[in-house]
Design a protein around this motif. Structure first.
Motif, mmCIF file in Angstrom:
data_model
loop_
_atom_site.group_PDB
_atom_site.id
_atom_site.type_symbol
_atom_site.label_atom_id
_atom_site.label_comp_id
_atom_site.label_asym_id
_atom_site.label_seq_id
_atom_site.Cartn_x
_atom_site.Cartn_y
_atom_site.Cartn_z
ATOM 1 N N MET A 1 -6.669 -38.159 47.314
ATOM 2 C CA MET A 1 -6.506 -36.814 47.840
ATOM 3 C C MET A 1 -6.309 -36.897 49.350
ATOM 4 N N ARG A 2 -5.454 -36.067 49.858
ATOM 5 C CA ARG A 2 -5.179 -36.023 51.294
ATOM 6 C C ARG A 2 -5.995 -34.915 51.964
ATOM 7 N N PHE A 3 -6.184 -35.072 53.278
ATOM 8 C CA PHE A 3 -6.904 -34.060 54.050
ATOM 9 C C PHE A 3 -6.218 -32.705 53.936
ATOM 10 N N PHE A 4 -4.895 -32.702 53.915
ATOM 11 C CA PHE A 4 -4.123 -31.473 53.760
ATOM 12 C C PHE A 4 -4.567 -30.715 52.507
ATOM 13 N N ASP A 5 -4.808 -31.437 51.422
ATOM 14 C CA ASP A 5 -5.258 -30.810 50.172
ATOM 15 C C ASP A 5 -6.668 -30.244 50.305
ATOM 16 N N LEU A 6 -7.548 -30.959 50.992
ATOM 17 C CA LEU A 6 -8.925 -30.482 51.193
ATOM 18 C C LEU A 6 -8.954 -29.197 52.015
ATOM 19 N N LYS A 7 -8.071 -29.089 53.010
ATOM 20 C CA LYS A 7 -8.062 -27.924 53.899
ATOM 21 C C LYS A 7 -7.737 -26.621 53.172
ATOM 22 N N HIS A 8 -7.098 -26.711 52.029
ATOM 23 C CA HIS A 8 -6.707 -25.506 51.306
ATOM 24 C C HIS A 8 -7.666 -25.148 50.171
ATOM 25 N N LYS A 9 -8.817 -25.816 50.130
ATOM 26 C CA LYS A 9 -9.812 -25.522 49.098
ATOM 27 C C LYS A 9 -10.947 -24.695 49.693
ATOM 28 N N GLU A 10 -11.384 -23.703 48.939
ATOM 29 C CA GLU A 10 -12.495 -22.862 49.362
ATOM 30 C C GLU A 10 -13.811 -23.563 49.039
ATOM 31 N N VAL A 11 -14.747 -23.545 49.985
ATOM 32 C CA VAL A 11 -16.048 -24.184 49.803
ATOM 33 C C VAL A 11 -17.056 -23.128 49.346
ATOM 34 N N ILE A 12 -17.676 -23.379 48.191
ATOM 35 C CA ILE A 12 -18.651 -22.453 47.608
ATOM 36 C C ILE A 12 -20.014 -23.133 47.552
ATOM 37 N N ASN A 13 -21.038 -22.453 48.064
ATOM 38 C CA ASN A 13 -22.403 -22.966 47.995
ATOM 39 C C ASN A 13 -23.019 -22.540 46.664
ATOM 40 N N VAL A 14 -23.445 -23.500 45.836
ATOM 41 C CA VAL A 14 -24.003 -23.163 44.524
ATOM 42 C C VAL A 14 -25.394 -22.549 44.628
ATOM 43 N N GLN A 15 -26.086 -22.759 45.753
ATOM 44 C CA GLN A 15 -27.416 -22.161 45.929
ATOM 45 C C GLN A 15 -27.334 -20.647 46.105
ATOM 46 N N SER A 16 -26.330 -20.192 46.855
ATOM 47 C CA SER A 16 -26.213 -18.761 47.148
ATOM 48 C C SER A 16 -25.026 -18.113 46.437
ATOM 49 N N CYS A 17 -24.192 -18.921 45.768
ATOM 50 C CA CYS A 17 -22.953 -18.439 45.122
ATOM 51 C C CYS A 17 -22.060 -17.717 46.132
ATOM 52 N N ARG A 18 -22.037 -18.225 47.356
ATOM 53 C CA ARG A 18 -21.310 -17.597 48.453
ATOM 54 C C ARG A 18 -20.216 -18.524 48.958
ATOM 55 N N SER A 19 -19.092 -17.931 49.327
ATOM 56 C CA SER A 19 -18.003 -18.693 49.929
ATOM 57 C C SER A 19 -18.334 -18.954 51.392
ATOM 58 N N LEU A 20 -18.197 -20.205 51.815
ATOM 59 C CA LEU A 20 -18.444 -20.569 53.206
ATOM 60 C C LEU A 20 -17.154 -20.632 54.009
ATOM 61 N N GLY A 21 -16.022 -20.634 53.323
ATOM 62 C CA GLY A 21 -14.726 -20.730 53.987
ATOM 63 C C GLY A 21 -13.983 -21.964 53.513
ATOM 64 N N CYS A 22 -13.035 -22.409 54.304
ATOM 65 C CA CYS A 22 -12.227 -23.583 53.965
ATOM 66 C C CYS A 22 -12.512 -24.719 54.939
ATOM 67 N N VAL A 23 -12.302 -25.932 54.498
ATOM 68 C CA VAL A 23 -12.536 -27.123 55.310
ATOM 69 C C VAL A 23 -11.604 -27.105 56.522
ATOM 70 N N SER A 24 -12.169 -27.363 57.701
ATOM 71 C CA SER A 24 -11.340 -27.426 58.909
ATOM 72 C C SER A 24 -11.277 -28.828 59.499
ATOM 73 N N ASP A 25 -12.284 -29.648 59.177
ATOM 74 C CA ASP A 25 -12.339 -30.968 59.785
ATOM 75 C C ASP A 25 -13.220 -31.876 58.946
ATOM 76 N N LEU A 26 -13.192 -33.168 59.267
ATOM 77 C CA LEU A 26 -14.026 -34.155 58.598
ATOM 78 C C LEU A 26 -14.797 -34.943 59.643
ATOM 79 N N ASP A 27 -16.007 -35.375 59.291
ATOM 80 C CA ASP A 27 -16.769 -36.304 60.111
ATOM 81 C C ASP A 27 -16.644 -37.662 59.428
ATOM 82 N N ILE A 28 -16.033 -38.624 60.116
ATOM 83 C CA ILE A 28 -15.735 -39.930 59.527
ATOM 84 C C ILE A 28 -16.444 -41.031 60.308
ATOM 85 N N ASP A 29 -17.036 -41.984 59.593
ATOM 86 C CA ASP A 29 -17.636 -43.160 60.203
ATOM 87 C C ASP A 29 -16.495 -44.113 60.574
ATOM 88 N N CYS A 30 -16.316 -44.346 61.854
ATOM 89 C CA CYS A 30 -15.201 -45.174 62.323
ATOM 90 C C CYS A 30 -15.316 -46.632 61.886
#
Length: 85
Positions: A1-30
């Motif tokens: 999967m590419r980052f481009f694909d991740l950016k277009h997915k909505e993030v849902i928290n299963v604890q609150s059943c709430r949408s948090l938005g879409c991915v904007s960035d990644l934290d990567i271990d260099c």
């Protein structure tokens, strides 16, 4: 999967059943090249004009499932909030 694909997915928290938005960035271990966390911007201060007050930093281990349209995460939203700037 590419980052481009991740950016277009909505993030849902299963604890609150709430949408948090879409991915904007990644934290990567260099050193290892592994993804440590997904970054999702929080809501804007004034109709998105002044930027975000905080962002959600969602550790990779908190991802339950990545589907075709959504990413399910299991997080405590207060602990995942990080102040911007």
């Amino acid at each position: 999967m590419r980052f481009f694909d991740l950016k277009h997915k909505e993030v849902i928290n299963v604890q609150s059943c709430r949408s948090l938005g879409c991915v904007s960035d990644l934290d990567i271990d260099c050193k290892t090249g592994c993804i440590l966390a997904l970054i999702v911007p929080g809501p804007g201060r004034l109709c998105w004009f002044l930027g975000q007050e905080f962002e959600y930093v969602i550790p990779w281990k908190c991802i339950c499932q990545i589907g075709t349209d959504i990413i399910l995460v299991d997080i405590d939203e207060e602990k995942a909030r990080k102040k911007c700037g």
